[in-house]
Design a protein around this motif. Structure first.
Motif, mmCIF file in Angstrom:
data_model
loop_
_atom_site.group_PDB
_atom_site.id
_atom_site.type_symbol
_atom_site.label_atom_id
_atom_site.label_comp_id
_atom_site.label_asym_id
_atom_site.label_seq_id
_atom_site.Cartn_x
_atom_site.Cartn_y
_atom_site.Cartn_z
ATOM 1 N N SER A 146 -1.692 0.645 -8.682
ATOM 2 C CA SER A 146 -2.344 -0.673 -8.677
ATOM 3 C C SER A 146 -3.712 -0.642 -8.024
ATOM 4 C CB SER A 146 -1.487 -1.685 -7.927
ATOM 5 O OG SER A 146 -0.186 -1.659 -8.389
ATOM 6 N N GLY A 147 -4.082 0.475 -7.432
ATOM 7 C CA GLY A 147 -5.388 0.557 -6.797
ATOM 8 C C GLY A 147 -5.355 0.314 -5.295
ATOM 9 N N TRP A 148 -4.159 0.126 -4.731
ATOM 10 C CA TRP A 148 -4.071 0.038 -3.265
ATOM 11 C C TRP A 148 -4.325 1.420 -2.697
ATOM 12 C CZ3 TRP A 148 -4.220 -4.563 -1.257
ATOM 13 C CH2 TRP A 148 -3.628 -5.653 -1.914
ATOM 14 N N SER A 149 -4.923 1.477 -1.524
ATOM 15 C CA SER A 149 -5.195 2.787 -0.945
ATOM 16 C C SER A 149 -4.935 2.785 0.552
ATOM 17 C CB SER A 149 -6.644 3.180 -1.213
ATOM 18 O OG SER A 149 -7.507 2.297 -0.533
ATOM 19 N N LEU A 150 -4.778 3.975 1.077
ATOM 20 C CA LEU A 150 -4.575 4.143 2.515
ATOM 21 C C LEU A 150 -5.309 5.398 2.965
ATOM 22 C CD1 LEU A 150 -2.600 2.687 4.706
ATOM 23 C CD2 LEU A 150 -1.540 4.928 4.710
ATOM 24 N N LYS B 152 0.834 -1.204 0.000
ATOM 25 C CA LYS B 152 0.000 0.000 0.000
ATOM 26 C C LYS B 152 0.870 1.257 0.000
ATOM 27 C CE LYS B 152 -3.826 -1.889 2.615
ATOM 28 N NZ LYS B 152 -4.690 -1.716 3.779
ATOM 29 N N PRO B 153 0.324 2.361 -0.507
ATOM 30 C CA PRO B 153 1.066 3.615 -0.413
ATOM 31 C C PRO B 153 1.060 4.118 1.040
ATOM 32 C CG PRO B 153 -1.111 3.991 -1.344
ATOM 33 C CD PRO B 153 -0.969 2.514 -1.159
ATOM 34 N N GLN B 154 1.838 5.107 1.335
ATOM 35 C CA GLN B 154 1.951 5.627 2.700
ATOM 36 C C GLN B 154 1.667 7.125 2.750
ATOM 37 O OE1 GLN B 154 2.434 3.660 5.387
ATOM 38 N NE2 GLN B 154 2.457 1.921 3.951
ATOM 39 N N ILE B 155 1.195 7.575 3.916
ATOM 40 C CA ILE B 155 0.969 9.001 4.157
ATOM 41 C C ILE B 155 1.801 9.371 5.378
ATOM 42 C CG2 ILE B 155 -0.717 10.782 4.776
ATOM 43 C CD1 ILE B 155 -2.909 8.854 3.641
ATOM 44 N N ASP B 156 2.664 10.346 5.213
ATOM 45 C CA ASP B 156 3.494 10.761 6.346
ATOM 46 C C ASP B 156 3.155 12.200 6.733
ATOM 47 O OD1 ASP B 156 5.393 11.213 8.234
ATOM 48 O OD2 ASP B 156 7.131 11.007 6.898
ATOM 49 N N ILE B 157 2.655 12.375 7.955
ATOM 50 C CA ILE B 157 2.379 13.738 8.431
ATOM 51 C C ILE B 157 3.191 14.022 9.691
ATOM 52 C CG2 ILE B 157 0.071 14.054 7.431
ATOM 53 C CD1 ILE B 157 -0.969 13.238 10.311
ATOM 54 N N MET C 90 -9.711 14.207 6.490
ATOM 55 C CA MET C 90 -9.378 12.867 6.038
ATOM 56 C C MET C 90 -8.527 12.910 4.779
ATOM 57 S SD MET C 90 -11.988 9.803 5.559
ATOM 58 C CE MET C 90 -11.472 8.295 4.813
ATOM 59 N N ILE C 91 -7.419 12.181 4.815
ATOM 60 C CA ILE C 91 -6.502 12.124 3.672
ATOM 61 C C ILE C 91 -6.530 10.695 3.138
ATOM 62 C CG2 ILE C 91 -4.128 12.566 2.900
ATOM 63 C CD1 ILE C 91 -3.711 13.887 5.737
ATOM 64 N N GLN C 92 -6.705 10.551 1.841
ATOM 65 C CA GLN C 92 -6.648 9.222 1.234
ATOM 66 C C GLN C 92 -5.663 9.263 0.082
ATOM 67 O OE1 GLN C 92 -10.415 7.034 0.766
ATOM 68 N NE2 GLN C 92 -11.458 8.990 0.957
ATOM 69 N N PRO D 205 -6.219 -5.764 -4.399
ATOM 70 C CA PRO D 205 -6.706 -4.588 -3.683
ATOM 71 C C PRO D 205 -8.236 -4.617 -3.607
ATOM 72 C CG PRO D 205 -5.092 -3.927 -5.344
ATOM 73 C CD PRO D 205 -5.347 -5.390 -5.525
ATOM 74 N N PRO D 206 -8.871 -4.217 -2.498
ATOM 75 C CA PRO D 206 -8.275 -3.677 -1.268
ATOM 76 C C PRO D 206 -8.083 -4.731 -0.185
ATOM 77 C CG PRO D 206 -10.642 -3.341 -1.255
ATOM 78 C CD PRO D 206 -10.339 -4.152 -2.478
ATOM 79 N N GLU D 207 -7.905 -5.999 -0.555
ATOM 80 C CA GLU D 207 -7.837 -7.043 0.465
ATOM 81 C C GLU D 207 -6.528 -7.043 1.236
ATOM 82 O OE1 GLU D 207 -10.717 -10.455 -1.417
ATOM 83 O OE2 GLU D 207 -8.569 -10.745 -1.580
ATOM 84 N N GLU D 208 -6.561 -7.688 2.395
ATOM 85 C CA GLU D 208 -5.374 -7.893 3.213
ATOM 86 C C GLU D 208 -5.039 -9.382 3.185
ATOM 87 O OE1 GLU D 208 -3.875 -5.623 5.319
ATOM 88 O OE2 GLU D 208 -5.301 -3.952 5.267
#
Lengths: 158, 722
Positions: free
Chosen positions: A144-148, A31-36, A137-139, B652-655
């Motif tokens: 590839s369609g992975w999300s966080l 998954k991608p990452q969000i750094d704050i 909220m940050i997304q 995605p979005p599975e784990e």
């Protein structure tokens, strides 16, 4: 009959073997990452913003392959409907009925498919919106369609 | 040495001891619970397919929270579970609209597409459940692309009489209390039957105190999954005339459930809740919740005219589903629900579906061929309501024409062939938001989410099969093509599904799904042993799936990730193994294993698997059936040990889901008191209160573990005389 069974088993084993042959493609599983957490990231958990002014959203987005896009959503938490993804809890005002809550929705495409991207966006908070507790909220997605998702509690002050 | 190693050692010792023992088995002791015996189906159109059959007795022996959870002990059968008492079927890794459930000969039509919509069937009413693995589109049309769950009521009494059973049930995990009264009778050619079931359960418990709803931590008080209590009330009535040349039966039933959803995550969107209010009682049903009524009125007729057997089935069903929640303004919805709205403030979504079915078929002999020609037709009327939108209202018509042939070429071998043509039409309505969205540099707009849509589909499918039986060997082979119509949500969805933070976007130009499948079955059944190995290979030249894209949508999607319905080519293969060995007359060893692998061969998710792919698993069971004594008859003790491997193949979005091992214990007996046989059953599921996650569970994404230890007690009291 026996011959048939034998042939069937042979055909089956063959198909299983060919079926199992790994021609596995390199697929992205991260998954991608969000750094704050870094210095000039904003807002952070429990940050305050003043209505009638604008502030700059800053976060560092990253992915192991290629980033896709990010989205922001600001909505009120006057009903205490939700908490945040952060460990630290922020003080909440008493429950109240919204009159003119601040609503902000923004989707941004990250061009060039970078692996790291410092998102930066000016957000104007009108002077007429209700002050109080809000969720920011940050997304983020990757190609590839992975999300966080990351949910931050903020406060709009007068 | 831990408990697990001790248990495995114990089991191994048992097996070795039994294998070296010399006692001759006595035939016919205990129940052969799941019959895959080909001779049973030889005379039917599924003669060359893999069929598992469970009777009411086994359903009660293995009874779990819902019918599909009960059936999922079988290899290749899984349940897509939503909490403790709702689930939908999955056969060989395909679920939702890809498995048809057929009750009393008519396709059960609920909300098969919905992730959080369980199958509306009362477990107590089922006489036999058959699971047809593999594509059966040639029989049941669209939806049967992955398999069929076929349910029948208990067999009618062979002679005049009246009998019944009162079943009482209690479960420890979610404090279930319930019961079911099932009656049936016969006077000459007139038969009747019926039942009433009531279940009341509290919040279920999981062995954890925190779950992570996406990244939002949620604390659970004493492991209770907040607001998952429910109540169920079902009834069935049937009656009719059974003659030699003419039979006519009428079936009337209603299924009713009122149940809560996990309050902190409905969908999976994290919700802070008033924990004081929600944790006050474990039996109350607060928001979010659902009420479902499924009503059925069916009429089945059979005539024998010379060498022809004609069946005519008529059906009406209504699936009425309401989902309640606190009003939540998402995106640009007004912060306070306007009092001018005609939709009640608590009504998040409503689906009201009426289904009319007509099926007719004629079976007759022509030389050595046994032919069946027939027609299936169905009309559906779907309406929607509620302040949240996902799919538009729609109407659907379907007509199928088919011919089957069964041709025995010699005493051992039978050939099967089928050809089917389907025409269908879907008409969906326009839907416009009831609130205005703020557009950049434009005036606010009431967005049109679904355009009016009309699509026609034609499909031609076929199937060829062969079954041979020689001595204790049996082989079956089926090759066929199947299809599935794109559903209304695949064509016209256009709304935010907060289950997945997703904005689901239909695709009006989708083509029907096409699948080619080869199913093989090899069975060997000498005395004391039964082994069946059932591999399959399946290729979808067109598979419809929901693709999470890299984009977000600002207006229609309120800033959520765009999930678009798309098409791809898919290859799937796998196999099941079932072994039953009786080393001694009163001992039985059972091994059930399955393996499924899927891969997308084209499209945006090339190289990835399909969603909800079950992990490989193996179940070893050891049963002991002691001799009947004065007071105890048909007793059994059984220990199940199930290993499920890690599922590392995800999309995605599975784990990824960790592997786990579960141990279940079951015992039962018929207690002889006052000339009646009282059936007592005990189940201890998840004996070690193991914390584990099921990859096919709806709540997997929020890392909510499955139920902890559950002690289930049931008692069956026979009534009446025969």
């Amino acid at each position: 009959m026996r011959t048939l069974t034998k042939y069937a088993i042979a055909a089956l084993m063959l198909s299983t073997v060919t079926g199992c042959k790994k021609d596995k493609e390199n697929i992205d599983t991260e998954k991608p990452q969000i750094d704050i957490s870094w210095g000039s990231a904003f807002p952070k958990q429990c940050s305050e913003v003043k209505r009638g002014t604008s502030f700059t959203f800053r976060a560092r987005l990253s992915d192991n392959v290629a980033l896709g896009s990010y989205s922001l959503n600001v909505h009120h938490n006057f009903d205490h409907h939700s908490h945040s993804t952060e460990v630290e809890e922020c003080p909440l005002d008493p429950v109240k009925t919204p009159v003119a809550p601040f609503v902000y929705v923004k989707a941004v495409n990250i061009s060039g498919q970078p692996r790291q991207y410092d998102a930066q966006l000016d957000i104007e908070v009108p002077a007429t919106v209700d002050p109080g507790n809000y969720h920011f909220m940050i997304q983020v997605t990757d190609q590839s369609g992975w999300s966080l998702q990351k949910g931050i509690s903020i406060r709009i002050v007068e | 040495m831990n408990r697990r190693s001790i248990l495995i050692l114990l089991m191994a010792t048992f097996i070795l001891r039994q294998a070296t023992a010399q006692e001759q088995p006595t035939k016919g002791i205990g129940l052969q619970e799941v019959r895959v015996d080909g001779s049973l189906y030889k005379q039917t159109e599924v003669g060359a397919m893999t069929v598992d059959k469970l009777t009411a007795d086994s359903i009660q022996k293995y009874q779990a929270g819902s019918l599909m959870q009960t059936l999922s002990r079988l290899p290749g059968v899984h349940a897509i579970g939503i909490g403790a008492n709702q689930s939908k079927p999955q056969v060989r890794g395909l679920g939702f609209n890809r498995v048809a459930t057929v009750e009393n000969g008519i396709k059960h039509e609920g909300q098969q597409w919905g992730l959080d919509h369980g199958l509306e069937i009362d477990q107590f009413s089922v006489g036999t459940a058959e699971i047809i693995k593999g594509a059966a589109s040639f029989m049941y049309g669209s939806d049967a692309i992955g398999g069929v769950i076929r349910l029948s009521p208990p067999a009618e009494l062979p002679h005049d009489g009246f009998k019944g059973t009162l079943n009482l049930l209690a479960k420890s995990n979610n404090a279930t209390l319930g019961g079911s009264l099932q009656l049936q009778g016969r006077r000459k050619n007139w038969v009747f039957g019926g039942g009433f079931t009531y279940l009341d359960y509290g919040d279920y418990r999981v062995p954890t105190d925190t779950v992570h709803v996406y990244n939002y931590p949620v604390r659970l008080k004493n492991g209770y999954v907040r607001n998952t209590a429910g109540r169920e009330r079902h009834f069935q009535l049937r009656g009719g005339y059974l003659g030699d040349r003419f039979s006519s039966m009428l079936y009337l039933s209603n299924y009713h459930t009122h149940a809560g959803f996990f309050a902190n995550a409905h969908g999976l969107e994290p919700r802070g809740v008033d924990t004081a209010l929600y944790d006050r009682s474990h039996r109350d049903i607060l928001f979010p919740s659902q009420r479902i009524d499924h009503f059925k009125l069916l009429n089945r007729n059979t005539f024998t005219l010379g060498s022809h057997q004609v069946d005519i089935d008529l059906g009406y069903q209504r699936n009425y589903r309401r989902e309640y929640n606190h009003y939540t303004a998402h995106g640009y919805m007004p912060p306070v629900y306007p009092d001018t709205m005609r939709i009640p403030i608590q009504l998040e979504r409503l689906y009201d579906k009426h289904i009319y079915t007509l099926a007719a078929r004629d079976q007759f002999g022509l030389g050595s061929h046994r032919l069946t020609i027939g027609i299936n037709s169905e009309y559906q009327h779907n309406t929607i309501s509620g302040w949240s939108f996902l799919i538009p209202a729609f109407r659907q018509k379907a007509l199928g024409l088919f011919i089957y042939d069964r041709y025995p070429i010699n005493a051992h071998t039978t050939l099967y062939g089928a050809l089917r043509y389907d025409f269908s039409q879907i008409n969906s309505d326009l839907y416009r938001d009831w609130f205005a969205s703020q557009l950049e540099n434009q005036p606010d707009q009431y967005l049109v989410r679904a355009q009016q849509l009309k699509r026609n589909f034609n499909s031609l499918v076929w199937s060829l099969g062969m079954a041979t039986q020689a001595g204790s060997w049996e082989t079956k082979l089926t090759v066929g093509k199947s299809f599935r119509l794109p559903s209304a949500q695949e064509l016209a969805a256009n709304g935010v599904n907060y289950h997945y933070f997703s904005y689901e976007k239909g695709n009006a130009s989708l083509s029907p799904e096409q699948s080619y499948q080869v199913d093989f079955s090899l069975a060997w059944r000498p005395e004391r042993l039964s082994i069946a190995f059932t591999p399959f290979f399946n290729y979808f030249s067109n598979y419809i799936y929901l693709n999470p894209t890299a984009g977000y949508d600002q207006y229609y999607g309120a800033g959520n990730q765009i999930f678009e319905y798309a098409e791809s080519k898919v290859r799937r293969y796998g196999a099941e193994l079932r072994l039953e060995y009786r080393p001694l007359a009163r001992w039985k060893i059972e091994l059930l294993a399955d393996y499924i692998r899927s891969e997308q061969l084209s499209g945006a998710k090339k190289g990835y698997t399909l969603p909800f792919s079950p992990a490989p698993s193996a179940l070893l069971d050891l049963s002991w059936m002691p001799k009947n004594s004065l007071y105890f008859k048909e007793s059994y003790f059984s220990l199940d040990c199930k290993w499920t491997a890690r599922q590392s193949s995800v999309v995605p979005p599975e784990e990824q889901t960790q592997g786990y091992q579960l141990v279940n214990f079951r015992a039962g007996t018929q207690l002889q008191i006052c000339r009646s046989n009282i059936q007592l059953r005990l189940q201890v599921l998840n004996i070690f209160d193991r914390k584990y996650m099921e990859h096919t569970s709806f709540y997997r994404l929020i890392a909510l573990p499955e139920q902890g230890r559950n002690v289930i007690l049931s008692m069956g009291i026979p009534l009446g005389r025969m």
